[in-house]
Write a protein that holds these residues in place. Structure first.
Motif, mmCIF file in Angstrom:
data_model
loop_
_atom_site.group_PDB
_atom_site.id
_atom_site.type_symbol
_atom_site.label_atom_id
_atom_site.label_comp_id
_atom_site.label_asym_id
_atom_site.label_seq_id
_atom_site.Cartn_x
_atom_site.Cartn_y
_atom_site.Cartn_z
ATOM 1 N N ARG A 9 0.832 -1.202 0.000
ATOM 2 C CA ARG A 9 0.000 0.000 0.000
ATOM 3 C C ARG A 9 0.864 1.248 0.000
ATOM 4 N NH1 ARG A 9 -4.757 -0.396 4.201
ATOM 5 N NH2 ARG A 9 -6.069 0.452 2.575
ATOM 6 N N THR A 10 1.948 1.236 0.762
ATOM 7 C CA THR A 10 2.851 2.380 0.811
ATOM 8 C C THR A 10 3.509 2.593 -0.547
ATOM 9 O OG1 THR A 10 3.270 2.029 3.149
ATOM 10 C CG2 THR A 10 4.877 3.354 1.959
ATOM 11 N N SER A 11 3.984 1.522 -1.163
ATOM 12 C CA SER A 11 4.613 1.622 -2.485
ATOM 13 C C SER A 11 3.635 2.177 -3.515
ATOM 14 C CB SER A 11 5.118 0.256 -2.948
ATOM 15 O OG SER A 11 6.147 -0.191 -2.123
ATOM 16 N N THR A 12 2.409 1.725 -3.452
ATOM 17 C CA THR A 12 1.383 2.219 -4.374
ATOM 18 C C THR A 12 1.129 3.698 -4.152
ATOM 19 O OG1 THR A 12 0.352 0.047 -4.457
ATOM 20 C CG2 THR A 12 -1.014 1.914 -5.129
ATOM 21 N N TYR A 13 1.022 4.111 -2.903
ATOM 22 C CA TYR A 13 0.788 5.516 -2.584
ATOM 23 C C TYR A 13 1.956 6.376 -3.063
ATOM 24 C CZ TYR A 13 0.239 9.794 0.068
ATOM 25 O OH TYR A 13 0.142 11.112 0.414
ATOM 26 N N VAL A 14 3.169 5.929 -2.798
ATOM 27 C CA VAL A 14 4.352 6.690 -3.213
ATOM 28 C C VAL A 14 4.393 6.807 -4.729
ATOM 29 C CG1 VAL A 14 6.880 6.649 -3.308
ATOM 30 C CG2 VAL A 14 5.703 6.197 -1.149
ATOM 31 N N ALA A 15 4.127 5.722 -5.438
ATOM 32 C CA ALA A 15 4.119 5.757 -6.900
ATOM 33 C C ALA A 15 3.081 6.756 -7.415
ATOM 34 C CB ALA A 15 3.847 4.364 -7.464
ATOM 35 N N GLU A 16 1.909 6.785 -6.807
ATOM 36 C CA GLU A 16 0.865 7.741 -7.204
ATOM 37 C C GLU A 16 1.338 9.175 -6.990
ATOM 38 O OE1 GLU A 16 -2.479 6.561 -4.859
ATOM 39 O OE2 GLU A 16 -2.935 4.851 -6.135
ATOM 40 N N GLU A 17 1.984 9.424 -5.876
ATOM 41 C CA GLU A 17 2.470 10.773 -5.574
ATOM 42 C C GLU A 17 3.587 11.198 -6.531
ATOM 43 O OE1 GLU A 17 1.225 13.111 -3.459
ATOM 44 O OE2 GLU A 17 -0.387 11.645 -3.341
ATOM 45 N N VAL A 18 4.458 10.274 -6.885
ATOM 46 C CA VAL A 18 5.528 10.589 -7.837
ATOM 47 C C VAL A 18 4.932 10.918 -9.195
ATOM 48 C CG1 VAL A 18 7.519 9.656 -9.101
ATOM 49 C CG2 VAL A 18 7.331 9.315 -6.626
ATOM 50 N N ARG A 19 3.947 10.130 -9.638
ATOM 51 C CA ARG A 19 3.285 10.436 -10.915
ATOM 52 C C ARG A 19 2.607 11.799 -10.875
ATOM 53 N NH1 ARG A 19 1.962 4.881 -10.511
ATOM 54 N NH2 ARG A 19 -0.126 5.389 -9.772
ATOM 55 N N ALA A 20 1.989 12.133 -9.755
ATOM 56 C CA ALA A 20 1.335 13.439 -9.617
ATOM 57 C C ALA A 20 2.360 14.561 -9.669
ATOM 58 C CB ALA A 20 0.536 13.489 -8.318
#
Length: 64
Positions: A9-20
């Motif tokens: 879940r953390t990796s997914t959240y971080v990936a979303e934030e990097v894309r943003a």
């Protein structure tokens, strides 16, 4: 919740934030790769939430 689930879940959240962040800065994966000193395929993996290290997060967080 198991540790592996939290990590995913953390990796997914971080990936979303990097894309943003990349979208806000109108930055390509190749541009971020240059900034971080990584290859474009390495950045692509991180944007998918794979292989992200804490030190890399600090580099991304600093911005340009």
């Amino acid at each position: 919740m198991r540790a592996a689930q939290v990590e995913t879940r953390t990796s997914t959240y971080v990936a979303e934030e990097v894309r943003a962040m990349m979208a806000r800065r109108r930055m390509s994966g190749a541009g971020l790769a240059r900034e971080m000193g990584l290859s474009q395929p390495q950045i692509a993996a991180r944007v998918r939430g794979e292989d992200v290290t804490e030190s890399e997060l600090h580099v991304v967080g600093k911005g340009s």
